[in-house]
Design an enzyme around this catalytic site. Structure first.
Site, PDB file in Angstrom:
ATOM      1  N   PRO A 107       0.826  -1.216   0.000  1.00 12.46           N
ATOM      2  CA  PRO A 107       0.000   0.000   0.000  1.00 12.46           C
ATOM      3  C   PRO A 107       0.851   1.254   0.000  1.00 12.46           C
ATOM      4  O   PRO A 107       1.841   1.349   0.727  1.00 12.46           O
ATOM      5  CB  PRO A 107      -0.797  -0.131   1.302  1.00 12.46           C
ATOM      6  CG  PRO A 107      -0.859  -1.597   1.559  1.00 12.46           C
ATOM      7  CD  PRO A 107       0.454  -2.147   1.076  1.00 12.46           C
ATOM      8  N   CYS A 108       0.467   2.222  -0.813  1.00 15.20           N
ATOM      9  CA  CYS A 108       1.303   3.410  -0.982  1.00 15.20           C
ATOM     10  C   CYS A 108       1.325   4.281   0.258  1.00 15.20           C
ATOM     11  O   CYS A 108       2.214   5.107   0.414  1.00 15.20           O
ATOM     12  CB  CYS A 108       0.830   4.219  -2.176  1.00 15.20           C
ATOM     13  SG  CYS A 108      -0.829   4.906  -1.991  1.00 15.20           S
ATOM     14  N   GLN A 109       0.353   4.117   1.170  1.00 13.39           N
ATOM     15  CA  GLN A 109       0.333   4.973   2.355  1.00 13.39           C
ATOM     16  C   GLN A 109       1.599   4.825   3.185  1.00 13.39           C
ATOM     17  O   GLN A 109       1.966   5.720   3.939  1.00 13.39           O
ATOM     18  CB  GLN A 109      -0.883   4.627   3.226  1.00 13.39           C
ATOM     19  CG  GLN A 109      -2.207   5.039   2.618  1.00 13.39           C
ATOM     20  CD  GLN A 109      -2.762   3.988   1.682  1.00 13.39           C
ATOM     21  OE1 GLN A 109      -2.053   3.052   1.314  1.00 13.39           O
ATOM     22  NE2 GLN A 109      -4.010   4.131   1.295  1.00 13.39           N
TER      23      GLN A 109
END
Length: 504
Positions: A107-109
């Site tokens: 996930p890019c978060q």
């Protein structure tokens, strides 16, 4: 380590299927594409229970129930060690020798909190992730690479990963992989150019062991369409942090997206070409008349005497995922207030147009009441509000302009999102006679999942799994390139890095 790498290359080039471990696997879009290209999925790590079970049912359903349940277990990658995972999955032998390819998309978060220093640290100190109290997901991905020595890697993420909190995460990841002994490249690819009936832009990063001296990275487009302006704009915004100075070392990681030329390519697969052979769900369907749980326990037969196009034949006859007589998950949301709005919407209409139509129909209803009953309900009265509730959605059209959208039959679908798990208004069926949002199976078709692919759980989790997935046909195009590099004439093994080249 060189010996481990050499053994893996020898094994693959002797004809054995490359073994793939899928991290952040979801229901298995990447796994399916690699499976179709001749790779063997040996396991996956997925946190969502429904998605983990879907992955297990599709790729390990042939195993005895006890082992199938092991694969179906939802796993938190921050608490799952690579060697322990292989042991739990019953994969015997020296752990470093058991995985050839690692795929997935953290996930890019998690990215913006990392930065170059932390990514480099994991290369120099493989256990560095243990000191990160945030349990950073991307560091875990790199730790799996460090522990298992894959010969190739595929990573996928949203376009914003190229400009996330001021970071070009793909560049930073390529640097870290280089320090781990890999040559990496990244680019932007749109699935619609690879036979997927959906315009879906994503960043893809491919890395090979430096010993392989690979030269081919990304697949050439097979289909063509002139993308809507918004897709070009989002790509340009995402690519703002990419440096174009050819003398800058960093620019060598980025490869310009392959641009399709109309001549010689097939037209993009449209929504109608993707869905027209599926059973119709019309006003007299029980699904549109009755509220209740939507289960996947009813076989709906394909319409008889239907001439199938190429895409539809692929969806019905995908090797290992054939569908037979029909489908079990052709279920839709119960939205009685909105069916009449869907029917009047024009192709491409969004929520502002839908809201205007709803007000027009409400006015028609008030006129009808006045004609039949001799009075017009006044605003603010109980009757007025009750009638209004039956026609007008409650959302502000100025705040939610993109909440609804009716698909165009003659164009590919717009990007499917995980938000499908909450509602399906972003993909209203193009057929006004059906006047509904798309079904689970139709969403799967638009993502290029074959009809025999099973989604576990009720309707909402299934929609979410589909929206989160990498389209399998897109994954297969990438897997074909990687397979060729690992097994074909395109592979050139560096003589000064691996001994006994002639034996490979």
């Amino acid at each position: 380590m060189s010996r481990v790498i050499q053994q893996k290359i020898e094994r693959i080039r002797a004809g054995s299927a490359p073994r793939v471990l899928d991290l952040f696997a979801g229901c298995g879009g990447i796994s399916l594409g690699f499976h179709a290209a001749g790779f063997q999925n040996i396991g996956a790590v997925e946190f969502d229970p429904a998605a983990a079970r879907s992955h297990a049912m599709n790729f390990h359903g042939h195993l005895p129930e006890e082992m199938r349940e092991v694969h179906a277990k939802a796993r938190d990658i921050t608490a799952t060690e690579p060697f322990d995972l292989l042991n739990e999955l019953g994969i015997e032998g020296i752990p470093e020798e058991q995985v050839d390819v690692i795929v997935g998309g953290p996930p890019c978060q998690s990215f913006a909190r990392v930065g170059r220093a932390k990514l480099r640290e994991v290369a120099e100190h493989p256990e560095a992730y243990l000191n990160d109290p945030r349990g950073n997901l991307y560091l875990r991905y790199l730790q799996y690479v460090t522990a298992l020595y894959p010969v190739a890697i595929l990573m996928e993420n949203v376009p914003d990963v190229l400009n996330y909190g001021g970071h070009n995460i793909a560049e930073e990841v390529c640097e870290a992989l280089r320090d781990l002994g890999y040559e990496a490249r990244y680019t932007m690819l749109n699935a619609v150019f690879y036979g997927v009936p959906e315009m879906r832009e994503r960043m893809f990063l491919v890395a090979y062991r430096q010993e392989l001296e690979c030269t081919d990275w990304f697949p050439s487009p097979t289909h063509w369409i002139d993308l809507p302006r918004g897709y070009h704009g989002s790509r340009q915004v995402a690519m703002k942090t990419i440096k174009r100075d050819l003398l800058d070392e960093e620019t060598r990681f980025f490869i310009d997206p392959p641009e399709p030329e109309q001549a010689g390519l097939k037209p993009a697969v449209t929504a109608e070409q993707a869905l027209s052979d599926l059973p119709k769900i019309t006003d007299d369907s029980e699904q549109k008349l009755k509220k209740g749980p939507r289960r996947f326990d009813t076989l709906q037969f394909y319409p008889a005497n239907t001439t199938l196009n190429e895409f539809q034949r692929i969806m019905r006859n995908w090797e290992g995922f054939e569908s037979g007589e029909g489908i079990h998950d052709h279920v839709i949301r119960y939205l009685p207030r909105d069916y009449k709005i869907f029917a009047r919407m024009k192709p491409g209409d969004q929520y502002p147009q839908a809201h205007t139509l709803a007000n027009e129909m409400f006015e028609e209803r008030l006129i009808e009441i006045q004609k039949k009953e001799g009075f017009r309900p006044l605003e603010g009265t109980e009757r007025f509000e009750a009638e209004k509730k039956n026609f007008i959605p409650p959302y502000d059209p100025n705040k939610f302009p993109n909440k609804w959208r009716k698909m165009e039959a003659n164009k590919p679908a717009r990007t499917l999102m995980a938000h499908l798990g909450k509602d399906s208004y972003s993909h209203i069926h193009y057929d006004s006679q059906q006047a509904r949002t798309i079904s689970v199976r139709e969403a799967a078709r638009l993502q290029s999942f074959p009809d025999g692919f099973v989604f576990t759980g009720p309707m909402n989790p299934a929609f979410r799994q589909i929206g989160n997935a990498v389209p399998p046909l897109m994954a297969k195009a990438l897997a074909d390139i990687i397979k060729k590099q690992l097994t074909g004439n395109a592979v050139h093994v560096a003589q000064d890095r691996i001994e006994e080249v002639d034996a490979i």
